[in-house]
Design a protein around this motif. Structure first.
Motif, PDB file in Angstrom:
ATOM      1  N   ARG A  24      47.335  38.151  41.097  1.00 41.64           N
ATOM      2  CA  ARG A  24      47.435  39.198  40.072  1.00 41.64           C
ATOM      3  C   ARG A  24      48.837  39.820  40.054  1.00 41.64           C
ATOM      4  O   ARG A  24      49.395  40.072  38.987  1.00 41.64           O
ATOM      5  N   SER A  25      49.408  40.013  41.253  1.00 38.44           N
ATOM      6  CA  SER A  25      50.725  40.663  41.293  1.00 38.44           C
ATOM      7  C   SER A  25      51.826  39.737  40.791  1.00 38.44           C
ATOM      8  O   SER A  25      52.891  40.196  40.384  1.00 38.44           O
TER       9      SER A  25
ATOM     10  N   ASP B 107      52.316  46.575  50.156  1.00 42.86           N
ATOM     11  CA  ASP B 107      52.015  47.778  50.937  1.00 42.86           C
ATOM     12  C   ASP B 107      50.944  47.414  51.972  1.00 42.86           C
ATOM     13  O   ASP B 107      49.773  47.287  51.631  1.00 42.86           O
TER      14      ASP B 107
ATOM     15  N   PHE C  73      48.370  45.384  47.526  1.00 45.61           N
ATOM     16  CA  PHE C  73      47.912  46.545  48.293  1.00 45.61           C
ATOM     17  C   PHE C  73      47.133  46.130  49.539  1.00 45.61           C
ATOM     18  O   PHE C  73      46.569  45.030  49.603  1.00 45.61           O
TER      19      PHE C  73
ATOM     20  N   PHE D 156      52.583  44.522  42.584  1.00 44.96           N
ATOM     21  CA  PHE D 156      52.111  45.242  43.772  1.00 44.96           C
ATOM     22  C   PHE D 156      51.061  44.415  44.512  1.00 44.96           C
ATOM     23  O   PHE D 156      50.175  43.826  43.896  1.00 44.96           O
TER      24      PHE D 156
ATOM     25  N   LEU E  20      57.409  53.940  48.531  1.00 42.08           N
ATOM     26  CA  LEU E  20      56.789  52.904  47.683  1.00 42.08           C
ATOM     27  C   LEU E  20      56.675  53.390  46.232  1.00 42.08           C
ATOM     28  O   LEU E  20      56.936  52.638  45.289  1.00 42.08           O
TER      29      LEU E  20
ATOM     30  N   ARG F  40      57.865  48.420  34.887  1.00 47.49           N
ATOM     31  CA  ARG F  40      57.056  48.194  36.092  1.00 47.49           C
ATOM     32  C   ARG F  40      56.092  47.032  35.878  1.00 47.49           C
ATOM     33  O   ARG F  40      55.972  46.155  36.727  1.00 47.49           O
ATOM     34  N   GLY F  41      55.402  47.053  34.718  1.00 46.63           N
ATOM     35  CA  GLY F  41      54.431  45.996  34.447  1.00 46.63           C
ATOM     36  C   GLY F  41      55.075  44.618  34.410  1.00 46.63           C
ATOM     37  O   GLY F  41      54.506  43.641  34.903  1.00 46.63           O
TER      38      GLY F  41
END
Lengths: 423, 239
Positions: free
Chosen positions: B158-159, B170, B92, B90, B51, B84-85
């Protein structure tokens, strides 16, 4: 450029959110900073005021820098003719264009109060003395040209003298009969000003013009308890000159006086002339250095204690924020941004605390009670709150914020993102 | 053009006073736009490390990792953070919402690292995204006032708020009950389908893994394709 601007605004928004969310912790830690900054600023400001008070006291007693005193005496034990001294003095002032020069004679005058006649300590001076010695008045004004030209001697009396007369309004031109005793008439003198006294003074005192004292004594020798010239008291000659030329002036004034007082037959005739400085700055060194060092030392100690508290709290709490930092990193916060945000949070908070500390310090120092306590009624030019103390307070707060933010910020950028999130 | 590609990727760590430990060994994986990939594996199989690599949070010890066909090694640290941003979202297991911030502030958080209109209109974008996940009426609620399912919806919003091209989930249902987990997965699927984003789900739950089109198994650092029928059977047995 756009990125830098949005990053800055974003960091401020983040910092503000952090402060809002952790307000209790932040408030508690910032109280320490505010108190430290307030103490630092107050100590520095009070130090400045105490220094000003000391300086004014010194200037009242021995004159402002550079005050030169001239004295002359005969080696044969004979008195030097006061008229010659006065004339030489006047010539010297005129020759070197010295504005601030004054004769000073300590004497005493019998003054009838309702409680009886009191020998009042009197200083006979010239007009410039008031400016030279920072004489501050609570009522009326210092001797003017009109007062000097008046037929009746003018008096500037102390608060005790004035109160013993019943605190009369000065615009009514209150008078006292100098030397009046047991039905014997005195010389009518007009009170034109009142100066304050310190708490330890208990006796009346007054100033009068040297020329008027001299004229009064000549006209009515009986009024003087102590004769101003030759009868016991001796006149001091004092001038206030720019410090830069004081050394040079001392030499030429001594030369001129020695020459003027020389006996007609030639030579100095055993006359010794001395010209010397007596003001607090005569030795060139900063006379308040010790005060400044002590005050500075205390201030730094106080600030260090405040900073230590903040760093302590910051280090403890950064552990709790590892997870949050990891989350932010996973959503695109760069290491630089995280560093800047954590620093910004600390700096923004401490600047706010510093501002509160400085405001509290101003309120503490500039209130009448503190002024009275420090000034004891003797400081005429009470200095405004020193800007350098306020600036120092804010700079110190910013520095403490940066220092306290640095360690957590360094820890923050080293956070391993996934470990932090799973922590 | 592949979105993300791993070619013979190895990740080795050296624990203190111990010999080097290979966590990932020769991993090959290609993620294209719109893919639905699941990776299953037991604890300690290397899922977290994988990950990290997929999310550009870590670099391989050897092998090639590319994003948009560009080797990730060629990015600077800050550039990698920005990619990435902007491109990766992501989700979680533990939601990881920021405490003390409202749902709206949590969803707006990633936009603090955006630029231009996305940055300045972050509240509007966050509000729209919360509406989209069915939480328009809970915008100003704090995370601790939300149920587990609602918290995960906020985390999903949010992701997705920056419109990522890759969603890394994940164990997204690990902290939820079966029904809530199912509806959350459906939501992620729907949003990913609508936005055309690729979805990589890392899980140990065969039922969740079975929702994907491509299935992989990670065992002792080695990634292999999993048998879809086997997964379906496991999922059936569990349900």
């Amino acid at each position: 450029m756009k990125r830098a601007f949005t990053s800055l605004v974003g960091a401020v928004v983040e910092a503000w959110q952090e402060l809002r969310v952790h307000r209790t912790r932040v408030l508690l830690s910032l109280i320490g900073v505010a108190v430290a900054v307030c103490s630092l600023t107050t100590v520095v400001a009070l130090g400045g005021i105490v220094q000003q008070a000391n300086q004014e006291l010194s200037e009242r007693q021995s004159g402002r820098p550079a005050s030169l005193f001239v004295s002359a005496f005969s080696n044969q034990g004979t008195a030097i003719d006061s008229a010659t001294m006065d004339a030489t003095w006047a010539e010297t002032l005129a020759r070197y264009d010295i504005t601030y020069g004054s004769r000073v004679l300590q004497t005493a005058q019998a003054v009838p109060f309702t409680t009886g006649v009191v020998d009042v300590q009197t200083q006979a001076v010239d007009q410039p003395y008031g400016e030279m010695h920072r004489v501050r008045l609570t009522e009326g004004e210092w001797f003017t040209d009109d007062d000097a030209a008046g037929l009746a001697p003018a008096l500037v009396v102390n608060q005790i003298f004035w109160e013993r007369l019943g605190s009369p309004e000065l615009r009514t031109h209150p008078t006292v009969e100098l030397g009046a005793q047991g039905g014997r008439p005195g010389t009518t003198a007009v009170i034109v000003g009142v100066y304050p006294v310190s708490s330890y003074e208990t006796e009346p005192a007054m100033f009068m013009l040297a020329d008027q004292l001299s004229a009064m004594t000549a006209a009515r020798p009986s009024v003087a308890v102590q004769d101003p010239y030759g009868g016991g008291g001796s006149t001091q000659y004092e001038m206030w000159v720019p410090p830069a030329i004081s050394e040079q002036l001392m030499e030429v004034v001594k030369r001129d006086f020695t020459s003027a007082l020389a006996t007609p037959g030639g030579g100095t005739g055993g006359v010794q002339v001395d010209v010397y400085r007596q003001d607090y700055a005569q030795y060139g060194d900063d006379p308040f250095l010790v005060t400044k060092l002590v005050v500075g030392g205390i201030a730094v100690l106080v600030l260090l204690l405040g900073a230590l508290g903040l760093v302590n709290i910051a280090l403890v709490t950064v552990k709790q924020r590892v997870r949050e930092i990891g989350i932010r990193r996973s959503f695109g916060a760069t290491a630089g941004r995280v560093f800047f945000s954590v620093m910004m949070e600390s700096v923004v908070a401490t600047i706010a605390a510093g501002a509160v500390g400085v405001i509290a310090s101003v309120l503490l120092v500039q209130n009448p009670w503190t002024m009275d306590l420090i000034g004891q009624g003797l400081v005429s030019d009470f200095p405004p709150f020193p800007a350098e103390a306020a600036v120092l307070g804010l700079v110190a707060a910013t520095a403490v914020g940066a220092l306290a933010g640095l360690l957590p910020a360094l820890v923050a950028v080293r956070v391993k993102v996934i470990d932090a999130i799973r922590y | 053009m592949s979105l993300l590609e791993l070619r013979d990727v190895t990740r080795t760590v050296i624990p203190p006073d111990q010999p080097a430990l290979t966590i990932l060994n020769g991993v090959d994986l290609t993620v294209e736009a719109g893919d639905r990939i699941s990776i299953v594996g037991r604890s300690g199989s290397g899922k977290s490390t994988l990950l990290n690599l997929l999310g550009l949070l870590d670099m391989p010890t050897s092998g090639l990792l590319t994003f948009d066909d560009r080797p990730v090694k060629s990015y600077s640290g800050a550039a990698r953070d920005r990619v990435r941003g902007a491109q990766i979202g992501f989700v979680f297991q533990q939601f990881n919402l920021l405490p003390g911030r409202t749902a709206l502030e949590n969803v707006a958080m990633p936009l603090l690292y955006a630029e231009g209109r996305s940055f300045w209109r972050r509240k509007k974008l966050a509000a729209d995204m919360l509406e989209e996940v069915g939480l328009g009426n809970r915008m100003h609620s704090m995370p601790d006032r939300l149920s587990g399912g609602e918290q995960q919806r906020v985390a999903i919003a949010r992701s997705l708020v920056r419109g990522p091209r890759l969603i890394l989930a994940d164990e997204p249902t690990g902290a939820l009950d079966l029904d809530t987990g199912s509806s959350v997965m459906q939501l992620i699927d729907d949003v990913a389908t609508r936005t055309g984003a690729a979805l990589v789900t890392i899980t140990h739950d065969p039922a969740i893994a079975a929702r994907a089109r491509d299935h992989f198994r990670l065992d002792r650092g080695i990634l292999t394709r999993a048998d879809s029928d086997e997964l379906a059977a496991a999922s059936e047995a569990l349900s």
